[in-house]
Design a protein around this motif. Structure first.
Motif, short mmCIF file in Angstrom:
data_model
loop_
_atom_site.label_atom_id
_atom_site.label_comp_id
_atom_site.label_asym_id
_atom_site.label_seq_id
_atom_site.Cartn_x
_atom_site.Cartn_y
_atom_site.Cartn_z
N ASN A 1 64.27 0.57 -55.26
CA ASN A 1 64.37 1.95 -54.79
C ASN A 1 65.65 2.61 -55.27
O ASN A 1 65.68 3.82 -55.53
CB ASN A 1 64.29 2.00 -53.27
N SER A 2 66.72 1.83 -55.37
CA SER A 2 67.98 2.38 -55.89
C SER A 2 67.82 2.80 -57.34
O SER A 2 68.31 3.87 -57.74
CB SER A 2 69.09 1.33 -55.75
N THR A 3 67.13 1.98 -58.12
CA THR A 3 66.88 2.33 -59.52
C THR A 3 66.02 3.58 -59.63
O THR A 3 66.28 4.48 -60.45
CB THR A 3 66.18 1.16 -60.24
N LEU A 4 65.00 3.67 -58.78
CA LEU A 4 64.14 4.85 -58.79
C LEU A 4 64.91 6.11 -58.42
O LEU A 4 64.66 7.19 -58.97
CB LEU A 4 62.97 4.65 -57.83
N MET A 5 65.86 5.98 -57.49
CA MET A 5 66.67 7.13 -57.10
C MET A 5 67.53 7.61 -58.27
O MET A 5 67.62 8.81 -58.56
CB MET A 5 67.54 6.77 -55.90
N VAL A 6 68.16 6.67 -58.97
CA VAL A 6 68.98 7.05 -60.13
C VAL A 6 68.13 7.74 -61.19
O VAL A 6 68.53 8.78 -61.74
CB VAL A 6 69.67 5.79 -60.72
N ASP A 7 66.95 7.19 -61.45
CA ASP A 7 66.06 7.82 -62.44
C ASP A 7 65.63 9.21 -61.99
O ASP A 7 65.55 10.14 -62.81
CB ASP A 7 64.82 6.94 -62.65
N SER A 8 65.35 9.37 -60.69
CA SER A 8 64.90 10.67 -60.20
C SER A 8 66.00 11.71 -60.33
O SER A 8 65.73 12.89 -60.60
CB SER A 8 64.43 10.57 -58.74
N GLN A 9 67.25 11.29 -60.15
CA GLN A 9 68.36 12.21 -60.30
C GLN A 9 68.48 12.69 -61.74
O GLN A 9 68.73 13.88 -62.01
CB GLN A 9 69.66 11.56 -59.82
N SER A 10 68.29 11.77 -62.69
CA SER A 10 68.34 12.14 -64.11
C SER A 10 67.20 13.08 -64.46
O SER A 10 67.39 14.10 -65.15
CB SER A 10 68.28 10.90 -64.99
N GLU A 11 65.99 12.75 -63.99
CA GLU A 11 64.83 13.60 -64.26
C GLU A 11 65.01 14.98 -63.63
O GLU A 11 64.65 16.00 -64.23
CB GLU A 11 63.55 12.93 -63.73
N ALA A 12 65.55 15.01 -62.41
CA ALA A 12 65.77 16.29 -61.73
C ALA A 12 66.78 17.14 -62.48
O ALA A 12 66.60 18.36 -62.64
CB ALA A 12 66.23 16.05 -60.30
N THR A 13 67.85 16.51 -62.94
CA THR A 13 68.87 17.23 -63.71
C THR A 13 68.25 17.78 -65.00
O THR A 13 68.48 18.94 -65.37
CB THR A 13 70.05 16.31 -64.03
N ALA A 14 67.46 16.94 -65.67
CA ALA A 14 66.82 17.39 -66.91
C ALA A 14 65.87 18.56 -66.65
O ALA A 14 65.84 19.53 -67.41
CB ALA A 14 66.06 16.22 -67.54
N ALA A 15 65.09 18.46 -65.57
CA ALA A 15 64.14 19.53 -65.25
C ALA A 15 64.88 20.83 -64.95
O ALA A 15 64.48 21.91 -65.41
CB ALA A 15 63.27 19.13 -64.06
N ALA A 16 65.96 20.73 -64.16
CA ALA A 16 66.71 21.93 -63.78
C ALA A 16 67.38 22.58 -65.00
O ALA A 16 67.30 23.80 -65.20
CB ALA A 16 67.76 21.57 -62.74
N LEU A 17 68.01 21.75 -65.84
CA LEU A 17 68.72 22.31 -67.00
C LEU A 17 67.73 22.85 -68.03
O LEU A 17 68.00 23.86 -68.68
CB LEU A 17 69.63 21.25 -67.62
N THR A 18 66.58 22.18 -68.19
CA THR A 18 65.56 22.70 -69.10
C THR A 18 65.06 24.05 -68.61
O THR A 18 64.84 24.98 -69.40
CB THR A 18 64.39 21.70 -69.20
#
Length: 377
Positions: free
Chosen positions: A140-157
Motif C-alpha cells: 500500500n505504501s508503494t501504491l501511495m507513492v505511485d498515486s502521488q506521481s500519477e496525480a502530479t503528472a495528471a495535474a501538471l498535464t
C-alpha cells in the motif's frame, strides 16, 4: 349444598409445582447455555475483517509529519503558488479492523452488520492468503507513492506542462514468472506489439487483448534497446482472473518543478484524484472549490482517468462526518453508491479529472443541477 371447597392437599400442591419448577430450571439452563455460547463465540476466530470510515485529510491544508510537525500537505518548489485557497478538498480513507493475526470478534461483526457506515468483508479480500500485514502495508505504501506521481503528472498535464512519462520495471514477481530471465528490474518499456507505452495500464490492456498470445516488447536496458517476447499465463490478480507476465511496473516522470506530498501512515492509490485537484488549486489563483467543503476519492492516471476504489460507502460517511457537503465519486463505483448516500452529502459521479474540475466549477457557481449523479449515471 357445598359452600366451601376443601383446600388442596400438600401432595397435590407438590404435583402442581413440579412442572413449574422444571420449566423454571429449563429456562435458567437455557440462559446459562446461551451465555456460554456467547462467551465461546468471543474467543472463536472469524473469517472477516471490518471496514470503517478512516481519517479525512484536506489536500489544501496541513498534515503532521513523522515528528508531529504540521506541514502543508502539498508543497511546491520552483513554481509560482497561490495561498488564496479556501474551504476543503478532502481525501477520504478507510480503516481496517482486524487482520490475520487478530480477527474481529463475533460481537464486533454483529455490530458492524447493523451499522451502515461499516462493512464486513471476507479476510481473504483484504489480506490474501500468504500475505502478511507487513507485506500488505509495504504494498500500500508503494501504491501511495505511485498515486502521488500519477496525480502530479495528471495535474501538471492539465495545466499544460510536459511531464516526460517513462514506464519502468520495478521488479519481477518470481523466478518462475513468464518474464523471469527475459525482463529485468530497471528495464524501460518502450512499446508492446508495436504500440508505444507511456502508461502501465496500456501494457496491461495489450496483454489482456492478446488473450494469452506471446507479447512482443521493445525495451531499453542500460541505454541499449532490444526486443523480447513473453508468453502470459492466466492467474488471479486482485480477485480477478487475468493474463499476467509477472512484472511490476512503475511510471517515472521528469517534472518541471518539485511537488512534495506530505502524508504519513496512509497507503493505497485511492487519493490520486484529490491529490491532483489539490495540486491544481495550489498552482492556480482563487479557490478551486469556491470556498466549499468538498471531499472525494478515486485513483488517477497521468492522462487524467479516474478509476474505482474500495470502501466507497465508508468514505462517504467519513466525508459527511468531517463536514463535507459535496463528494466526488468515481462513476465506476456508482453501483455501490446509489441509494447509500448519507443524509446531507451531495454525491457527483466523475470519470476524468476534467469531470472533477467541471463539478468544482458548478459547485462554485451554485448551479449543480446538470452534474451527473450515481442515481442518474
Amino acid at each position: 349444598m357445598t359452600l366451601f371447597q376443601d383446600a388442596p392437599s400438600a401432595s397435590a400442591r407438590r404435583r402442581r409445582s413440579r412442572p413449574e419448577e422444571r420449566r423454571l430450571l429449563i429456562g435458567m439452563w437455557s440462559i446459562v447455555a446461551a451465555l456460554l455460547v456467547l462467551v465461546a463465540l468471543t474467543f472463536l476466530p472469524t473469517a472477516y475483517v471490518i471496514q470503517r470510515p478512516g481519517p479525512v485529510y484536506d489536500t489544501i491544508g496541513t498534515a503532521e509529519n513523522a515528528d508531529g510537525e504540521e506541514l502543508p500537505l502539498i508543497a511546491i518548489k520552483g513554481a509560482e503558488t497561490f495561498d488564496d485557497t479556501d474551504g476543503t478538498l478532502d481525501l477520504t480513507t478507510v480503516q481496517i479492523v482486524g487482520n490475520r493475526e487478530r480477527t474481529p470478534s463475533w460481537f464486533e461483526i454483529a455490530a458492524a452488520w447493523l451499522d451502515p457506515s461499516r462493512a464486513v468483508v471476507p479476510i481473504d479480500v483484504v489480506f490474501p492468503q500468504g500475505q502478511t500485514t507487513e507485506q500488505r502495508e509495504e504494498q500500500n505504501s508503494t501504491l501511495m507513492v505511485d498515486s502521488q506521481s500519477e496525480a502530479t503528472a495528471a495535474a501538471l498535464t492539465e495545466l499544460g506542462h510536459d511531464v516526460g512519462a517513462q514506464v519502468v520495471v520495478a521488479g519481477v514477481a518470481s523466478d518462475d514468472a513468464p518474464a523471469a530471465g527475459i525482463i529485468e528490474e530497471g528495464d524501460r518499456i518502450l512499446s508492446a506489439d508495436g504500440e508505444g507505452i507511456d502508461d502501465a495500464s496500456q501494457l496491461r490492456e495489450i496483454i489482456q487483448q492478446g488473450d494469452g498470445a506471446p507479447v512482443s516488447i521493445d525495451l531499453e536496458r542500460d541505454g541499449t534497446k532490444q526486443t523480447v517476447e513473453v508468453t502470459p499465463v492466466e492467474a488471479q490478480a486482485d480477485g480477478e482472473t487475468a493474463w499476467l507476465i509477472g512484472i511490476t511496473l512503475t511510471t517515472t516522470f521528469d517534472f518541471p518543478f518539485d511537488v512534495t506530498i506530505q502524508l504519513d501512515n496512509v497507503g493505497g492509490p485511492s487519493a490520486g484524484m484529490m491529490f491532483a485537484l489539490g495540486i491544481i488549486d495550489v498552482l492556480t489563483p482563487g479557490a478551486l472549490n469556491g470556498g466549499e467543503n468538498v471531499a472525494g476519492t478515486g485513483t488517477i492516471t497521468a492522462d487524467g482517468t479516474v478509476g474505482p476504489i474500495g470502501g466507497i460507502r465508508q468514505k462517504l460517511y467519513g466525508a459527511r462526518d468531517a463536514g463535507a457537503e459535496w463528494f466526488l465519486a468515481p462513476a465506476s463505483n456508482c453501483n455501490e453508491v446509489a441509494g447509500h448516500e448519507p443524509s446531507g452529502l451531495h454525491v457527483f459521479a466523475v470519470e476524468t479529472l476534467d469531470d472533477a474540475l467541471a463539478a468544482l466549477e458548478a459547485i462554485t457557481s451554485g448551479d449543480t443541477a446538470d452534474l451527473p449523479t450515481c442515481a442518474s449515471s
